[in-house]
Design an enzyme around this catalytic site. Structure first.
Site, PDB file in Angstrom:
ATOM      1  N   ASP A   1     -11.580   3.927  -2.741  1.00  0.00           N
ATOM      2  CA  ASP A   1     -12.793   3.355  -2.161  1.00  0.00           C
ATOM      3  C   ASP A   1     -12.907   3.653  -0.665  1.00  0.00           C
ATOM      4  OD1 ASP A   1     -13.061   2.262  -4.662  1.00  0.00           O
ATOM      5  OD2 ASP A   1     -13.223   0.186  -3.985  1.00  0.00           O
TER       6      ASP A   1
ATOM      7  N   HIS B   1      -7.627   2.507  -1.505  1.00  0.00           N
ATOM      8  CA  HIS B   1      -8.551   2.872  -0.440  1.00  0.00           C
ATOM      9  C   HIS B   1      -8.048   4.104   0.293  1.00  0.00           C
ATOM     10  CE1 HIS B   1      -9.327  -1.362  -1.318  1.00  0.00           C
ATOM     11  NE2 HIS B   1     -10.548  -1.164  -0.853  1.00  0.00           N
TER      12      HIS B   1
END
Length: 253
Positions: free
Chosen positions: A52, A201
């Site tokens: 992400d 992430h």
């Protein structure tokens, strides 16, 4: 004699027709599921590395790492969270050209559950247009910021034909977990059963370097193929919206 000939002709036609019809199970597997929260892969033997919050300064090197391992990742990207997406245009295009899945993480990374339908749609459409401008496709997969799926979000995603992805393993990098702590979560989850879709992430160097390389080795040790999220759901053809789209020349956010 005539009757037997007719029967034989009918039987042949029936068999030919039967061969032409796809296996119902295969048809079901290929169905693109929109507006329903999906937490993990639909089959075993795979691992879908999903990152992400990009694009970011580490995007290009992460693509290199995945490419070197013959692995395919999924990048849930925003428009403006860490600077304008166009500032990382080359890295985004590189990821797409390398066969990785580029998906939506909304334009501004807001709390989608508290937004109206028009605002939600705008968040998605801005990402779509940017991706058309960069590599010519509109995504059809989204991971909502903060994993929030309340309010009108799911109904709008169904209308827009988006597959909604969350996760079944949380690497915890966003919560100051070290790569080693993240690794233990995968070990606890195990490699059996349907494949994992982790929350990670690409904005944390430890995730991009240490954890990703560990996961590549972990997958190899456990005979798991690292594929895109769409592939792990038998929906490779549904990663992007069908059709040809024109860019609007925009290069800034």
């Amino acid at each position: 004699m005539l009757f037997e000939s007719v029967v034989a002709t009918f039987a042949f036609a029936l068999c030919a027709s039967a061969r032409a019809v796809s296996n119902p199970i295969e048809v079901f597997k290929r169905a693109h599921t929109a507006g329903t929260v999906i937490t993990k892969c639909s089959k075993p033997g795979v691992l879908a590395l999903a990152y992400d919050d990009g694009p970011y300064q580490f995007t290009s090197s992460l693509v290199d790492t995945l490419n070197a391992a013959g692995a395919k990742g999924t990048f849930f990207m925003t428009g403006t969270l860490y600077g304008c997406i166009y500032n990382q245009k080359a890295a985004v295009k590189k990821a797409y050209d390398s066969g990785h899945q580029i998906a939506s993480h909304t334009w501004t990374h807001p709390h989608m559950g508290s937004m109206g339908a028009a605002q939600i749609q705008s968040e998605m459409e801005k990402v779509e247009q940017a991706m058309v401008n960069i590599f010519g496709k509109k995504p059809q997969y989204v991971r909502p910021p903060y994993l929030e799926t309340g309010g009108q979000f799911l109904s709008v995603m169904k209308q827009m034909n988006y597959a909604v992805i969350t996760n079944d393993v949380d690497a915890g990098d966003w919560n100051n977990q070290s790569p080693e702590q993240s690794e233990s979560k995968f070990q606890q989850a195990g490699a059996s059963g349907n494949g994992h879709i982790p929350l990670m992430h690409e904005t944390y160097q430890g995730t991009v370097t240490t954890l990703t390389n560990w996961l590549i080795n972990w997958a190899k040790t456990n005979n798991l193929k690292i594929v895109t999220v769409a592939e792990c759901l038998d929906d490779a053809a549904g990663a992007y919206k069908a059709g040809t789209f024109e860019g609007n020349g925009q290069t800034t956010c």
